[in-house]
Motif scaffolding. Structure first.
Motif, PDB file in Angstrom:
ATOM      1  N   LEU A   9      20.798  -1.726 -11.789  1.00 47.87           N
ATOM      2  CA  LEU A   9      21.501  -1.700 -10.502  1.00 47.87           C
ATOM      3  C   LEU A   9      22.636  -2.717 -10.453  1.00 47.87           C
ATOM      4  O   LEU A   9      23.382  -2.767  -9.468  1.00 47.87           O
ATOM      5  CB  LEU A   9      20.520  -1.992  -9.355  1.00 47.87           C
ATOM      6  CG  LEU A   9      19.458  -0.928  -9.068  1.00 47.87           C
ATOM      7  CD1 LEU A   9      18.452  -1.452  -8.042  1.00 47.87           C
ATOM      8  CD2 LEU A   9      20.099   0.366  -8.571  1.00 47.87           C
ATOM      9  N   GLY A  10      22.717  -3.557 -11.481  1.00 47.89           N
ATOM     10  CA  GLY A  10      23.759  -4.585 -11.497  1.00 47.89           C
ATOM     11  C   GLY A  10      23.416  -5.805 -10.666  1.00 47.89           C
ATOM     12  O   GLY A  10      24.305  -6.575 -10.290  1.00 47.89           O
ATOM     13  N   LEU A  11      22.130  -6.004 -10.362  1.00 48.23           N
ATOM     14  CA  LEU A  11      21.729  -7.188  -9.588  1.00 48.23           C
ATOM     15  C   LEU A  11      21.880  -8.434 -10.456  1.00 48.23           C
ATOM     16  O   LEU A  11      21.452  -8.447 -11.616  1.00 48.23           O
ATOM     17  CB  LEU A  11      20.271  -7.058  -9.123  1.00 48.23           C
ATOM     18  CG  LEU A  11      19.967  -5.881  -8.181  1.00 48.23           C
ATOM     19  CD1 LEU A  11      18.494  -5.862  -7.823  1.00 48.23           C
ATOM     20  CD2 LEU A  11      20.818  -5.972  -6.919  1.00 48.23           C
ATOM     21  N   GLU A  12      22.472  -9.465  -9.891  1.00 50.62           N
ATOM     22  CA  GLU A  12      22.722 -10.690 -10.643  1.00 50.62           C
ATOM     23  C   GLU A  12      21.645 -11.734 -10.325  1.00 50.62           C
ATOM     24  O   GLU A  12      21.389 -12.036  -9.161  1.00 50.62           O
ATOM     25  CB  GLU A  12      24.114 -11.246 -10.302  1.00 50.62           C
ATOM     26  CG  GLU A  12      25.251 -10.350 -10.770  1.00 50.62           C
ATOM     27  CD  GLU A  12      26.617 -10.982 -10.559  1.00 50.62           C
ATOM     28  OE1 GLU A  12      26.656 -12.175 -10.180  1.00 50.62           O
ATOM     29  OE2 GLU A  12      27.626 -10.298 -10.772  1.00 50.62           O
ATOM     30  N   ALA A  13      21.030 -12.266 -11.371  1.00 51.22           N
ATOM     31  CA  ALA A  13      19.966 -13.262 -11.199  1.00 51.22           C
ATOM     32  C   ALA A  13      20.529 -14.541 -10.574  1.00 51.22           C
ATOM     33  O   ALA A  13      21.693 -14.887 -10.804  1.00 51.22           O
ATOM     34  CB  ALA A  13      19.325 -13.562 -12.553  1.00 51.22           C
ATOM     35  N   PRO A  14      19.669 -15.245  -9.817  1.00 53.38           N
ATOM     36  CA  PRO A  14      18.302 -14.873  -9.451  1.00 53.38           C
ATOM     37  C   PRO A  14      18.275 -14.001  -8.200  1.00 53.38           C
ATOM     38  O   PRO A  14      18.898 -14.334  -7.199  1.00 53.38           O
ATOM     39  CB  PRO A  14      17.638 -16.231  -9.183  1.00 53.38           C
ATOM     40  CG  PRO A  14      18.766 -17.080  -8.667  1.00 53.38           C
ATOM     41  CD  PRO A  14      20.021 -16.609  -9.358  1.00 53.38           C
ATOM     42  N   TRP A  15      17.551 -12.894  -8.278  1.00 52.11           N
ATOM     43  CA  TRP A  15      17.475 -11.991  -7.120  1.00 52.11           C
ATOM     44  C   TRP A  15      16.046 -11.622  -6.743  1.00 52.11           C
ATOM     45  O   TRP A  15      15.759 -11.258  -5.609  1.00 52.11           O
ATOM     46  CB  TRP A  15      18.260 -10.703  -7.386  1.00 52.11           C
ATOM     47  CG  TRP A  15      17.802  -9.945  -8.608  1.00 52.11           C
ATOM     48  CD1 TRP A  15      18.310 -10.046  -9.864  1.00 52.11           C
ATOM     49  CD2 TRP A  15      16.730  -8.987  -8.691  1.00 52.11           C
ATOM     50  NE1 TRP A  15      17.634  -9.213 -10.729  1.00 52.11           N
ATOM     51  CE2 TRP A  15      16.663  -8.537 -10.033  1.00 52.11           C
ATOM     52  CE3 TRP A  15      15.834  -8.456  -7.767  1.00 52.11           C
ATOM     53  CZ2 TRP A  15      15.722  -7.605 -10.459  1.00 52.11           C
ATOM     54  CZ3 TRP A  15      14.902  -7.522  -8.190  1.00 52.11           C
ATOM     55  CH2 TRP A  15      14.852  -7.108  -9.527  1.00 52.11           C
ATOM     56  N   LEU A  16      15.110 -11.713  -7.688  1.00 55.70           N
ATOM     57  CA  LEU A  16      13.746 -11.237  -7.426  1.00 55.70           C
ATOM     58  C   LEU A  16      13.077 -12.019  -6.291  1.00 55.70           C
ATOM     59  O   LEU A  16      12.289 -11.468  -5.511  1.00 55.70           O
ATOM     60  CB  LEU A  16      12.919 -11.322  -8.710  1.00 55.70           C
ATOM     61  CG  LEU A  16      11.582 -10.591  -8.728  1.00 55.70           C
ATOM     62  CD1 LEU A  16      11.745  -9.116  -8.391  1.00 55.70           C
ATOM     63  CD2 LEU A  16      10.920 -10.731 -10.101  1.00 55.70           C
ATOM     64  N   GLY A  17      13.400 -13.304  -6.188  1.00 57.71           N
ATOM     65  CA  GLY A  17      12.824 -14.116  -5.123  1.00 57.71           C
ATOM     66  C   GLY A  17      13.204 -13.623  -3.732  1.00 57.71           C
ATOM     67  O   GLY A  17      12.428 -13.778  -2.774  1.00 57.71           O
ATOM     68  N   ARG A  18      14.395 -13.038  -3.597  1.00 58.31           N
ATOM     69  CA  ARG A  18      14.825 -12.495  -2.294  1.00 58.31           C
ATOM     70  C   ARG A  18      13.890 -11.364  -1.852  1.00 58.31           C
ATOM     71  O   ARG A  18      13.588 -11.216  -0.659  1.00 58.31           O
ATOM     72  CB  ARG A  18      16.265 -11.976  -2.387  1.00 58.31           C
ATOM     73  CG  ARG A  18      17.339 -13.048  -2.538  1.00 58.31           C
ATOM     74  CD  ARG A  18      17.735 -13.640  -1.183  1.00 58.31           C
ATOM     75  NE  ARG A  18      18.237 -12.637  -0.252  1.00 58.31           N
ATOM     76  CZ  ARG A  18      19.469 -12.152  -0.228  1.00 58.31           C
ATOM     77  NH1 ARG A  18      20.360 -12.569  -1.137  1.00 58.31           N
ATOM     78  NH2 ARG A  18      19.835 -11.258   0.679  1.00 58.31           N
ATOM     79  N   PHE A  19      13.443 -10.560  -2.815  1.00 62.50           N
ATOM     80  CA  PHE A  19      12.540  -9.449  -2.497  1.00 62.50           C
ATOM     81  C   PHE A  19      11.144  -9.968  -2.128  1.00 62.50           C
ATOM     82  O   PHE A  19      10.465  -9.387  -1.285  1.00 62.50           O
ATOM     83  CB  PHE A  19      12.477  -8.469  -3.667  1.00 62.50           C
ATOM     84  CG  PHE A  19      13.703  -7.605  -3.776  1.00 62.50           C
ATOM     85  CD1 PHE A  19      13.718  -6.334  -3.238  1.00 62.50           C
ATOM     86  CD2 PHE A  19      14.859  -8.083  -4.386  1.00 62.50           C
ATOM     87  CE1 PHE A  19      14.855  -5.541  -3.323  1.00 62.50           C
ATOM     88  CE2 PHE A  19      16.001  -7.297  -4.474  1.00 62.50           C
ATOM     89  CZ  PHE A  19      16.008  -6.028  -3.937  1.00 62.50           C
ATOM     90  N   ALA A  20      10.717 -11.041  -2.782  1.00 55.67           N
ATOM     91  CA  ALA A  20       9.438 -11.660  -2.414  1.00 55.67           C
ATOM     92  C   ALA A  20       9.508 -12.195  -0.989  1.00 55.67           C
ATOM     93  O   ALA A  20       8.567 -12.033  -0.195  1.00 55.67           O
ATOM     94  CB  ALA A  20       9.093 -12.770  -3.402  1.00 55.67           C
ATOM     95  N   GLU A  21      10.628 -12.831  -0.637  1.00 56.42           N
ATOM     96  CA  GLU A  21      10.808 -13.354   0.728  1.00 56.42           C
ATOM     97  C   GLU A  21      10.768 -12.219   1.748  1.00 56.42           C
ATOM     98  O   GLU A  21      10.153 -12.341   2.808  1.00 56.42           O
ATOM     99  CB  GLU A  21      12.142 -14.099   0.831  1.00 56.42           C
ATOM    100  CG  GLU A  21      12.183 -15.411   0.059  1.00 56.42           C
ATOM    101  CD  GLU A  21      13.594 -15.983  -0.010  1.00 56.42           C
ATOM    102  OE1 GLU A  21      14.516 -15.401   0.623  1.00 56.42           O
ATOM    103  OE2 GLU A  21      13.789 -17.003  -0.707  1.00 56.42           O
TER     104      GLU A  21
END
Length: 881
Positions: free
Chosen positions: A320-332
């Motif tokens: 999707l072209g998501l630039e790290a760090p991004w996974l923490g945003r989904f956890a929030e």
């Protein structure tokens, strides 16, 4: 209807019908249920009740259970309904009501509570099975008719669809499922429930546990008939919110919205984009819940499942072209959506953020290179017109680049390629054997486990009095002899059964005319059974004196309370992400496993040890009290990983230090521990550390042994009264001696370099007599290891001071070494140090590499050094001519 309202409507409906509402169990099953790694179904926490091993808190229960399943993980993102994490609404009857109540309640809640159109509801029933010797479930059919379902909407299905079995043997029975007809827009009019189509959507299953299935296929009526129903919350939300997939409900759509916002892409694009957003949403949500329940990413068991979904999400985020760090945003965002219903998400927010961040950073470092390797393997396979890649390549992706094997298989399958599963497993097993160092695992205890369970269940439960007393005069409730030993059931027992990490008590049973040594104490739910070794005839009617070994018990109590102090000190020093991941509390020592991603520094270890000893010196009172689980959680009592807790729990509090749910035995005051010493710290598994420690007399013995050894060291150094000063003096002398040895070694290397320069041969470049390159190819006499061999080569090159090629060999005893240095202008003439080394290293039975100007190699056969050096000279001369 929002998801929160669906939960409330369901639970309120059954609360009004005298069901006790129980909270969701953890996603990590009890340590007493090793059959699965995670809670995969709503009924799983209730298995001990269905099997009759434990008594349920009420005959009627209802709940919303967190579940996690990876059986169809490849379908997540492809379909409108597959998820890894999901919630199951359930109502349960243990020998209370049956079909006459369950079916009408199901109809009433569906049509009145949830407002579903009764004309669109179809039901399936068990249609019979010749092998089982059963006809159609006429009882269920008749009840469905009475509530108003016409025969044309009652579909008869076979054993595969409408007969529930928990396994090849055991409790089983017919089931009945409710389906919603979604209309002709989703399929043809001749489609029916049970077809593998989209028109009919199953939303509620009612299981009628009626029989016990024997190994010979025979069915015996159960003494207590049970009800087990399950309704998927996500699926019901999709129905009641009238959306085409579970991903567009209020439970998951906010995560999809976040994916759109961060990627700049649209969910409605379809294809790979829609699939990637679904996977990111589902897996990030599931990761947050697993971490909140104590799972940490690793390469084994449930930790591997967590790592797999996290890395699968990260890989899809890349598309999707998501630039790290991004996974923490989904956890929030997950915590925002679900935190009110599941407060553990909020409580463990920092821990979730830590592990999500660490895993994204760790996999992010290798994802790019691993993806490039995978793309190259796919290209090579297609060019060579093969349909698979080698197991060794898949293993490299796993071992070097951190790609979970299942993820590699999935990505290859998308390209029409496969991997040799057997070959991969062989490589994994070789790695496991290397890690284990040849250790073996014992098997064969399964039959004994079943024997103990059957023995314990056949007699009245034992009354445990071991918190209050260590000696009790009691009777024998049951005795079963075998091979000089016996299983014994006491009416009243002071013996603690192994559990919560604490070992079982030892001790004796004595009676007039005999005695028995207690070998083990088995925990069977809330019950127990002893294994004893009698000396003398064991009379089942005799009164016995059951006595716990006091010294051993008290040593174990010291270590158990010390474990609680250690846990608190680690969380205080390292952070609240630290969670107990296992323990062994024994009389001689304690072992404590905890979640943490890196080794502890000496400063950390000293601080933790000092903190525990501060609490010991402070003489903190230790109290234990029984209370309701809800009250214990309000007081902040910690529940531990893998433990099962009932409605009524025991809380152990160290005043001003910690509160934990714990059924173990403890000292009354921290001062009784005496002293605490950490003996070792290391890795137990990925992201799990292990501390072993001593307390009380065992710790004193450790210090006295160290004192004796320190005294011996002082004597060896000539000052037993002050070994520290003697060690400092000896260190200084060693430093001086070392400096002298290094100086002498340097002088030897310089002298040998001079001799090699004097013997250098000039090699003409082409036909020119004016342009030459100095060539040195020699076996070193003074270099004792690779570092010195390179040092010698550098000295030779430096002393030559002109265009040169230096190739040296070293004999290091059982091994050989090679080094090649090529000056810049010689490189420009076509000579490469890396090429030289690649050519000659196999001669000495080794390999190596490097750059054009410098390369090194190691080998096993030093006797071939002269041959290798001759080959190098010929290669250089050939390159320059």
């Amino acid at each position: 209807m929002k998801a929160a309202e669906i939960r409330q409507t369901y639970l309120s409906f059954f609360a009004q019908r005298e069901h006790k509402i129980v909270p969701s169990a953890s996603l990590v099953p009890s340590v007493h249920d090793p059959s699965v790694l995670l809670t995969t179904a709503g009924m799983q926490p209730f298995k001990p009740y269905f099997l009759g091993r434990e008594k349920p808190p009420a005959p009627r229960l209802a709940d919303v259970q967190k579940c996690f399943r990876t059986t169809d993980i490849e379908e997540v993102g492809n379909t409108a309904r597959h998820l890894t994490f999901f919630e199951m609404l359930g109502n349960w009857s243990f020998g209370d009501y049956f079909k006459e109540e369950s079916i009408p309640w199901g109809w009433q809640l569906s049509t009145e509570g949830f407002g579903m159109d009764p004309e669109r509801i179809w039901v399936t029933v068990f249609g019979g099975d010749e092998e089982l010797g059963l006809g159609p479930d006429e009882e269920a059919i008749e009840v469905w008719r009475r509530v108003g379902v016409p025969d044309e909407r009652i579909v008869h299905l076979g054993r595969e669809d409408n007969f529930w079995q928990g396994g090849p043997i055991g409790p089983c029975g017919p089931c009945s499922e409710l389906y919603l007809d979604r209309g002709p827009g989703f399929g043809a009019d001749d489609e029916r429930p049970g077809d593998d189509t989209d028109r009919f959507l199953e939303f509620w299953n009612h299981v009628f546990m009626t029989y016990d299935l024997g190994a010979d296929g025979s069915l015996t009526p159960l003494p207590m008939r049970n009800i087990d129903t399950g309704m998927g919350l996500d699926r019901m939300a999709a129905i009641l919110q009238d959306v085409p997939s579970v991903y567009e409900t209020d439970l998951i759509r906010p995560l999809i919205d976040l994916a759109e916002e961060m990627s700049g892409r649209s969910y409605d694009e379809g294809g790979a984009v829609t699939r990637a957003m679904r996977i990111v949403a589902d897996h990030s949500r599931g990761s947050a819940f697993l971490i909140a329940d104590g799972v940490v990413p690793s390469n084994e068991d449930r930790g591997y499942i967590l790592r797999r979904i996290m890395r699968r999400a990260i890989q899809q985020g890349r598309t999707l072209g998501l630039e790290a760090p991004w996974l923490g945003r989904f956890a929030e965002r997950t915590i925002e959506i679900m935190g009110e219903t599941y407060p553990e998400l909020v409580a463990e927010g920092e821990t979730i953020a830590r592990w999500v961040g660490d895993e994204e950073e760790s996999f992010g470092r290798t994802l790019e290179r691993g993806s490039e390797l995978l793309e190259r393997l796919v290209t090579e396979a297609k060019e060579s017109e093969t349909s698979w890649i080698e197991a060794a390549d898949a293993f490299e992706l796993h071992d070097t680049y951190g790609f979970p094997y299942d993820l590699t298989k999935e990505l290859l399958a998308e390209q029409g390629l496969s991997v040799d599963d057997g070959g991969f497993e062989e490589l994994m097993e070789e790695q496991r054997q290397r890690s284990r160092g040849g250790s073996a695992t014992a098997h064969g205890s399964e039959g004994r486990h079943e024997r103990v369970l059957a023995f314990a269940a056949a007699a009245p439960p034992t009354n445990f009095v071991g918190y209050e007393m260590l000696r009790s005069t009691t009777g024998l409730a049951a005795v079963e002899r075998e091979n000089g030993r016996a299983l014994v059931k006491l009416e009243q027992s002071p013996f603690y059964a192994e559990g919560g990490g604490q070992v079982a008590d030892s001790g004796t049973l004595s009676w007039e005319g005999g005695e028995a040594r207690v070998i083990d104490v088995y925990r069977v739910g809330e019950d127990q059974a002893l294994e004893v070794e009698p000396s003398g005839e064991l009379d089942p009617s005799a009164a016995v004196v059951a006595e716990v070994d006091r010294e051993t018990r008290h040593a174990t109590m010291r270590n158990h309370t010390a474990t609680h102090l250690l846990h608190a000190a680690l969380r205080e020093r390292l952070g609240t992400h630290v969670r107990q991941a296992g323990s062994a509390v024994r009389p001689d020592k304690l072992r404590f496993d905890f979640t943490h991603g890196q080794g502890l520094s000496p400063e950390d270890l000293r601080a933790v040890e000092d903190r525990v000893n501060e609490w010991i010196k402070a003489s903190r009172p230790v109290r234990w009290i029984e209370m309701g689980r809800d009250e214990a959680e309000r007081l902040g009592a910690m529940a531990l990983f893998g433990e099962k807790y009932g409605e009524w729990v025991r809380v152990v509090e160290v005043d001003g230090v910690s509160r934990e749910l714990c059924g173990g035995t403890h000292v009354a005051n921290t001062a009784e521990i005496g002293i605490f010493k950490i003996a070792s710290e290391g890795s137990s598994a990925a992201n799990v550390r292990r501390i072993e420690a001593l307390s009380g007399p065992a710790a004193i013995d450790w210090f006295r042994e160290r004192e004796q050894r320190l005294h011996e060291v002082g004597e060896l150094l000539g000052s037993p009264q002050d070994p520290l000063s003697a060690a400092r003096h000896a260190t200084e002398r060693l430093r001086e001696a070392g400096a002298g040895a290094r100086k002498a070694q340097s002088e030897e290397l310089s002298a040998e370099a001079e001799k090699m320069v004097d013997r250098a041969a000039d090699v003409a470049i082409g036909d020119s007599d004016d342009e030459v390159v100095a060539l040195v190819g020699a076996k070193a006499a003074t270099a004792a290891e690779p570092k010195q061999l390179l040092d010698l080569a550098n000295r030779v090159q430096s002393k030559l001071g002109r265009s040169s090629v230096v190739v040296l060999g070293g004999d290091f005893g059982e091994k050989a070494g090679l080094v090649a240095l090529v000056s810049k202008d010689a490189v420009e003439r076509g000579v490469s140090a890396a090429s030289i080394i690649r050519e000659i290293a196999p001669i000495v039975g080794g390999g190596g590499g490097g750059r054009d100007d410098m390369a090194q190699a190691g080998g096993k056969d030093a006797s071939k050094l002269e041959e290798a050096l001759a080959a190098a000279k010929a290669m250089v001369e050939g390159a320059l001519v």
